[in-house]
Enzyme design. Structure first.
Site, PDB file in Angstrom:
ATOM      1  CG  ASP A   1      14.734  11.676   3.413  1.00 60.68           C
ATOM      2  OD1 ASP A   1      14.075  12.305   4.259  1.00 60.68           O
ATOM      3  OD2 ASP A   1      14.797  10.434   3.379  1.00 60.68           O
TER       4      ASP A   1
ATOM      5  CG  PHE B   1      -1.650   9.856   7.732  1.00 62.03           C
ATOM      6  CD1 PHE B   1      -0.555  10.545   8.235  1.00 62.03           C
ATOM      7  CD2 PHE B   1      -2.401   9.087   8.601  1.00 62.03           C
ATOM      8  CE1 PHE B   1      -0.222  10.471   9.585  1.00 62.03           C
ATOM      9  CE2 PHE B   1      -2.077   8.997   9.947  1.00 62.03           C
ATOM     10  CZ  PHE B   1      -0.991   9.689  10.437  1.00 62.03           C
TER      11      PHE B   1
ATOM     12  CE1 TYR C   1       2.282  11.416  12.718  1.00 65.54           C
ATOM     13  CE2 TYR C   1       0.203  11.182  13.909  1.00 65.54           C
ATOM     14  CZ  TYR C   1       0.943  11.767  12.900  1.00 65.54           C
ATOM     15  OH  TYR C   1       0.376  12.716  12.082  1.00 65.54           O
TER      16      TYR C   1
ATOM     17  CB  ALA D   1       1.266  12.622  -2.526  1.00 65.65           C
TER      18      ALA D   1
ATOM     19  CE  LYS E   1       2.685  15.305  12.426  1.00 70.48           C
ATOM     20  NZ  LYS E   1       3.136  16.333  11.452  1.00 70.48           N
TER      21      LYS E   1
END
Length: 255
Positions: A60, A190, A153, A12, A157
């Site tokens: 995964d 997202f 998060y 996706a 990143k």
């Protein structure tokens, strides 16, 4: 002989858009993701529309054993990978650090950092053996700045940003290019994933302005990969025009 792109998280969003873009450009594809039925459907679409060969592998990226077993189990011809797009990644929750979910933290760390490392470890060795390759890592504006409640998060990143720089150094003498793209607001799954399927809350993230879409990122990734061999785009930040920083977005309903 057609070139090969390996794309993680291809079921996706940006990963799927990248699959279409590279197929359009004549690349054969190795597509990975957790949803086998989606991989099968996308592979059929790409083969029919672009007449390219597509290998699919459902696993995964959080599982080192699954990554190694599935990637190393590919036939030898599929290991001649020209471009690796490390796209698999996600965000879970938007809570202050003191209220954060341990499970959410582990999911983000295991996917965004460990998953990227596991895949890169395998594929970079193929590239070293082959004597060519380009690794493109999907970062985020969250890897350049930190915003309220983004804590873990953003940390993952930031790690991608650091790993991208480290890969660039480590693989420099192997002739392997390494790049990162850091998008701002992109309307994909997202936010739905971040908010555990709450579509209304996810939709509000993009209210009042025109966000980026998956194709915008896929086209930019294609641009990065299509530069001449002596050109490497190390680091690229891409934002919607309405977004000046992670938290500064001009919305039509702003007062």
């Amino acid at each position: 002989m057609a070139k090969i792109a390996l794309i993680t998280g291809a079921t996706a969003g940006i990963g799927e858009a990248c699959a279409h873009t590279f197929a359009r450009e004549g690349y054969n594809l190795v597509l990975t993701g957790r949803r086998m039925e989606r991989l099968e459907k996308i592979a059929q679409q790409l083969n029919k529309k672009y007449n390219v060969e597509v290998a699919i592998s459902s696993f995964d990226v959080r599982s080192r054993e699954q990554v190694i077993q599935n990637l190393e189990g590919l036939p030898a011809q599929w290991k001649k990978v020209d471009v690796l797009v490390n796209n698999a990644g996600l965000s879970q929750g938007l809570d202050p650090i003191q209220n954060g979910s341990y499970d959410d933290w582990e999911t983000m760390i295991d996917t965004n950092i460990k998953g990227l490392l596991y895949v890169s470890r395998v594929v970079s060795n193929w590239m070293v053996t082959n004597g060519f390759g380009h690794i493109i890592n999907l970062g985020s504006i969250a890897g350049k700045e930190v915003y309220p409640n983004g804590n873990v998060y953003c940390a993952t990143k930031h790690a991608v940003d650091a790993l991208n720089k480290g890969m660039r150094i480590d693989l420099n003498d192997k002739g392997i290019r390494v790049s990162a793209i850091h998008p701002g607001a992109v309307e994909t799954e997202f936010s739905e994933v971040r908010f555990k399927g709450d579509k209304e809350r996810a939709k509000k993230v993009y209210d009042g302005f025109e966000p980026l879409v998956a194709d915008d990122i896929a086209e930019t990734i294609w641009f990065i990969s299509s530069r001449p061999a002596h050109v490497n785009i190390n680091d690229l930040v891409i934002m919607p025009t309405a977004q000046a920083s992670a938290t500064n977005i001009f919305r039509s309903n702003n007062k």
